[in-house]
Motif scaffolding. Sequence first.
Motif, PDB file in Angstrom:
ATOM      1  N   VAL A  68     -57.837  19.324 -87.232  1.00 28.89           N
ATOM      2  CA  VAL A  68     -59.014  19.730 -88.254  1.00 28.89           C
ATOM      3  C   VAL A  68     -58.511  18.772 -89.747  1.00 28.89           C
ATOM      4  CG1 VAL A  68     -59.234  21.569 -90.068  1.00 28.89           C
ATOM      5  CG2 VAL A  68     -58.362  22.134 -87.668  1.00 28.89           C
ATOM      6  N   ALA A  69     -57.098  18.412 -90.099  1.00 28.43           N
ATOM      7  CA  ALA A  69     -57.317  17.812 -90.969  1.00 28.43           C
ATOM      8  C   ALA A  69     -57.669  16.009 -90.819  1.00 28.43           C
ATOM      9  CB  ALA A  69     -55.408  17.101 -91.009  1.00 28.43           C
ATOM     10  N   ARG A  70     -58.255  15.858 -90.373  1.00 29.58           N
ATOM     11  CA  ARG A  70     -58.875  14.189 -89.440  1.00 29.58           C
ATOM     12  C   ARG A  70     -60.218  14.747 -88.926  1.00 29.58           C
ATOM     13  NH1 ARG A  70     -54.785  14.048 -85.520  1.00 29.58           N
ATOM     14  NH2 ARG A  70     -56.059  13.796 -83.674  1.00 29.58           N
ATOM     15  N   GLY A  71     -60.848  16.247 -89.187  1.00 36.13           N
ATOM     16  CA  GLY A  71     -61.822  16.678 -89.272  1.00 36.13           C
ATOM     17  C   GLY A  71     -62.758  15.209 -87.745  1.00 36.13           C
ATOM     18  N   VAL A  72     -61.429  16.484 -86.713  1.00 37.70           N
ATOM     19  CA  VAL A  72     -62.740  16.187 -85.070  1.00 37.70           C
ATOM     20  C   VAL A  72     -62.440  17.385 -84.296  1.00 37.70           C
ATOM     21  CG1 VAL A  72     -61.882  13.222 -84.689  1.00 37.70           C
ATOM     22  CG2 VAL A  72     -59.659  15.101 -84.632  1.00 37.70           C
ATOM     23  N   SER A  73     -61.767  18.870 -85.106  1.00 35.30           N
ATOM     24  CA  SER A  73     -61.934  19.249 -84.464  1.00 35.30           C
ATOM     25  C   SER A  73     -62.087  20.532 -86.259  1.00 35.30           C
ATOM     26  CB  SER A  73     -60.704  19.972 -84.017  1.00 35.30           C
ATOM     27  OG  SER A  73     -59.468  20.057 -84.651  1.00 35.30           O
ATOM     28  N   GLY A  74     -62.365  21.721 -85.698  1.00 36.38           N
ATOM     29  CA  GLY A  74     -62.296  22.865 -86.295  1.00 36.38           C
ATOM     30  C   GLY A  74     -63.485  23.642 -86.618  1.00 36.38           C
ATOM     31  N   THR A  75     -64.358  23.899 -87.593  1.00 32.83           N
ATOM     32  CA  THR A  75     -66.083  24.430 -87.564  1.00 32.83           C
ATOM     33  C   THR A  75     -66.787  24.172 -88.751  1.00 32.83           C
ATOM     34  OG1 THR A  75     -64.988  26.737 -88.980  1.00 32.83           O
ATOM     35  CG2 THR A  75     -64.801  26.800 -86.626  1.00 32.83           C
ATOM     36  N   LEU A  76     -67.831  23.836 -88.462  1.00 29.70           N
ATOM     37  CA  LEU A  76     -68.882  23.510 -89.472  1.00 29.70           C
ATOM     38  C   LEU A  76     -69.709  24.374 -89.624  1.00 29.70           C
ATOM     39  CD1 LEU A  76     -69.333  21.485 -91.564  1.00 29.70           C
ATOM     40  CD2 LEU A  76     -71.070  20.421 -89.434  1.00 29.70           C
ATOM     41  N   ARG A  77     -69.860  25.249 -90.475  1.00 21.98           N
ATOM     42  CA  ARG A  77     -71.077  25.931 -90.537  1.00 21.98           C
ATOM     43  C   ARG A  77     -72.022  25.740 -91.371  1.00 21.98           C
ATOM     44  NH1 ARG A  77     -67.756  29.200 -95.287  1.00 21.98           N
ATOM     45  NH2 ARG A  77     -67.211  27.304 -95.638  1.00 21.98           N
ATOM     46  N   ILE A  78     -73.269  26.177 -90.135  1.00 23.40           N
ATOM     47  CA  ILE A  78     -74.089  24.932 -91.319  1.00 23.40           C
ATOM     48  C   ILE A  78     -75.857  26.189 -91.002  1.00 23.40           C
ATOM     49  CG2 ILE A  78     -75.957  23.378 -90.272  1.00 23.40           C
ATOM     50  CD1 ILE A  78     -74.383  22.191 -88.104  1.00 23.40           C
ATOM     51  N   GLY A  79     -75.988  25.894 -92.439  1.00 23.34           N
ATOM     52  CA  GLY A  79     -77.082  26.424 -92.785  1.00 23.34           C
ATOM     53  C   GLY A  79     -78.587  26.108 -92.767  1.00 23.34           C
ATOM     54  N   PHE A  80     -79.491  26.827 -92.213  1.00 20.37           N
ATOM     55  CA  PHE A  80     -81.079  26.459 -91.744  1.00 20.37           C
ATOM     56  C   PHE A  80     -81.959  26.861 -92.882  1.00 20.37           C
ATOM     57  CE2 PHE A  80     -78.642  25.132 -87.876  1.00 20.37           C
ATOM     58  CZ  PHE A  80     -78.820  24.151 -87.436  1.00 20.37           C
ATOM     59  N   SER A  99     -69.893  13.312 -80.918  1.00 20.35           N
ATOM     60  CA  SER A  99     -68.785  12.553 -81.251  1.00 20.35           C
ATOM     61  C   SER A  99     -67.825  13.473 -81.869  1.00 20.35           C
ATOM     62  CB  SER A  99     -69.236  11.809 -82.872  1.00 20.35           C
ATOM     63  OG  SER A  99     -70.436  11.016 -82.522  1.00 20.35           O
ATOM     64  N   TYR A 100     -68.116  14.310 -81.946  1.00 20.82           N
ATOM     65  CA  TYR A 100     -67.209  16.008 -82.172  1.00 20.82           C
ATOM     66  C   TYR A 100     -66.962  16.937 -81.254  1.00 20.82           C
ATOM     67  CZ  TYR A 100     -66.845  12.146 -86.386  1.00 20.82           C
ATOM     68  OH  TYR A 100     -66.795  11.255 -86.855  1.00 20.82           O
ATOM     69  N   PRO A 101     -66.377  16.683 -79.537  1.00 20.17           N
ATOM     70  CA  PRO A 101     -67.098  17.377 -78.999  1.00 20.17           C
ATOM     71  C   PRO A 101     -65.909  18.948 -79.447  1.00 20.17           C
ATOM     72  CG  PRO A 101     -65.753  15.367 -77.733  1.00 20.17           C
ATOM     73  CD  PRO A 101     -66.019  15.451 -79.486  1.00 20.17           C
ATOM     74  N   ALA A 102     -64.650  18.443 -79.890  1.00 23.68           N
ATOM     75  CA  ALA A 102     -63.958  19.723 -80.103  1.00 23.68           C
ATOM     76  C   ALA A 102     -64.218  20.059 -81.837  1.00 23.68           C
ATOM     77  CB  ALA A 102     -62.291  19.286 -80.179  1.00 23.68           C
ATOM     78  N   MET A 103     -65.415  20.174 -82.179  1.00 26.11           N
ATOM     79  CA  MET A 103     -65.670  21.028 -83.676  1.00 26.11           C
ATOM     80  C   MET A 103     -66.588  21.732 -83.238  1.00 26.11           C
ATOM     81  SD  MET A 103     -64.781  20.163 -86.840  1.00 26.11           S
ATOM     82  CE  MET A 103     -64.646  18.527 -87.360  1.00 26.11           C
ATOM     83  N   GLU A 104     -66.211  22.867 -83.351  1.00 26.20           N
ATOM     84  CA  GLU A 104     -66.854  23.928 -83.670  1.00 26.20           C
ATOM     85  C   GLU A 104     -68.215  23.843 -84.574  1.00 26.20           C
ATOM     86  OE1 GLU A 104     -67.275  29.285 -82.491  1.00 26.20           O
ATOM     87  OE2 GLU A 104     -65.451  28.109 -83.431  1.00 26.20           O
ATOM     88  N   LEU A 105     -69.671  24.251 -83.919  1.00 27.31           N
ATOM     89  CA  LEU A 105     -70.987  24.177 -84.918  1.00 27.31           C
ATOM     90  C   LEU A 105     -71.166  25.064 -85.620  1.00 27.31           C
ATOM     91  CD1 LEU A 105     -72.744  21.265 -83.946  1.00 27.31           C
ATOM     92  CD2 LEU A 105     -71.167  21.276 -85.834  1.00 27.31           C
ATOM     93  N   LEU A 106     -71.075  26.593 -86.772  1.00 23.33           N
ATOM     94  CA  LEU A 106     -71.700  27.624 -86.689  1.00 23.33           C
ATOM     95  C   LEU A 106     -72.650  27.620 -87.300  1.00 23.33           C
ATOM     96  CD1 LEU A 106     -68.168  29.004 -87.578  1.00 23.33           C
ATOM     97  CD2 LEU A 106     -69.212  28.964 -85.259  1.00 23.33           C
ATOM     98  N   PRO A 107     -74.065  28.084 -86.475  1.00 22.00           N
ATOM     99  CA  PRO A 107     -75.452  28.052 -87.440  1.00 22.00           C
ATOM    100  C   PRO A 107     -75.962  29.252 -87.835  1.00 22.00           C
ATOM    101  CG  PRO A 107     -75.504  27.660 -84.839  1.00 22.00           C
ATOM    102  CD  PRO A 107     -74.387  28.092 -85.459  1.00 22.00           C
ATOM    103  N   GLN A 108     -76.596  29.003 -89.489  1.00 23.52           N
ATOM    104  CA  GLN A 108     -77.113  30.168 -89.845  1.00 23.52           C
ATOM    105  C   GLN A 108     -78.534  29.908 -90.405  1.00 23.52           C
ATOM    106  OE1 GLN A 108     -74.383  32.585 -92.658  1.00 23.52           O
ATOM    107  NE2 GLN A 108     -72.188  31.273 -92.036  1.00 23.52           N
ATOM    108  N   GLU A 109     -79.389  30.931 -89.479  1.00 25.24           N
ATOM    109  CA  GLU A 109     -81.067  30.822 -90.902  1.00 25.24           C
ATOM    110  C   GLU A 109     -81.243  31.804 -91.803  1.00 25.24           C
ATOM    111  OE1 GLU A 109     -85.114  30.929 -89.281  1.00 25.24           O
ATOM    112  OE2 GLU A 109     -83.966  30.945 -88.100  1.00 25.24           O
TER     113      GLU A 109
END
Length: 293
Positions: free
Chosen positions: A85-97, A117-127
């Motif tokens: 997570v500290a390296r930014g290769v895993s964890g979450t990224l909350r994306i708004g649309f 590029s970052y398969p371990a990163m979880e993308l959390l979309p919100q519209e």
Amino acid sequence: MELRHLRYFVTVAEAGNFTRAAEQLGISQPPLSQQIQRLEHEIGAPLLRRLTRSIELTEAGKTLYDDAVNILKLTDVALERARSVARGVSGTLRIGFASSTAFNPQVFALLHRFRDSYPAMELLPQEKEMSALMTALADGAIDVAFIRLPCERSKDFATRVIDFEQMVVALPHAHPLAQGPDISLESLKDETLITFPRDISPSLYDSVIAACNEAGFTPKLGQQSPQVTSAISMVATGFGYAVVPASLGKIDDENVSFLPLNGPPLTTQVALAWRRNDNAKAVLRFLKLLENK
């Protein structure tokens, strides 16, 4: 009890004697023996039987060994997850649309590249509608947002335009003008225009109304659509026509035709917005990918 004591104990148990364990740990044997004795004192029971050239586990030692192995594995996993997570290769990224930006091909391509590029990163979309989206970004409820410009509140954030998207006309498929290769706004001056509430999508609303005015007429406004995407359903049921981003043509509805405008091009800007000076590694990774687009 310290984790290093458990690690020492497990190493001794698996090595079978103190000499080999000390070599593996890179320490001398006397300090290792002292650490194991401290652990036994803390537990209140012997963990090892010290034989002439080896050791064997007591019943208490066998029980502690099984638990210690699991504890150390979980500790290693936790440390690696934290480092990732500290390296930014895993964890979450909350994306708004903002409504309809998810259909934009540049947005889709960017998200696809980030996931690759970052398969371990979880993308959390919100519209969300634009106002709610800007509030969520300001409050830290999301990390980045895909929006449409111009937008007054976007001035509070860092932004970057990623695409200039053409606008097209969505007409009921049975409409007489729906069979042409393109269409002019002027030819629709007597038709009913489906719009979006200005507070939800100010850039789209203003650009469509301005384009009609420049074509020489004031549009005949009908029902408003709560979202850009729902306007397509309203067109399909015959409520009127809509001027929408070209990417909405990906919505498969046999009752709707999408026609390019044959007059001056009408475009809308799709942009990424983020909080200035946000140093979260996941956000920085995403922005780096954007720079290399």
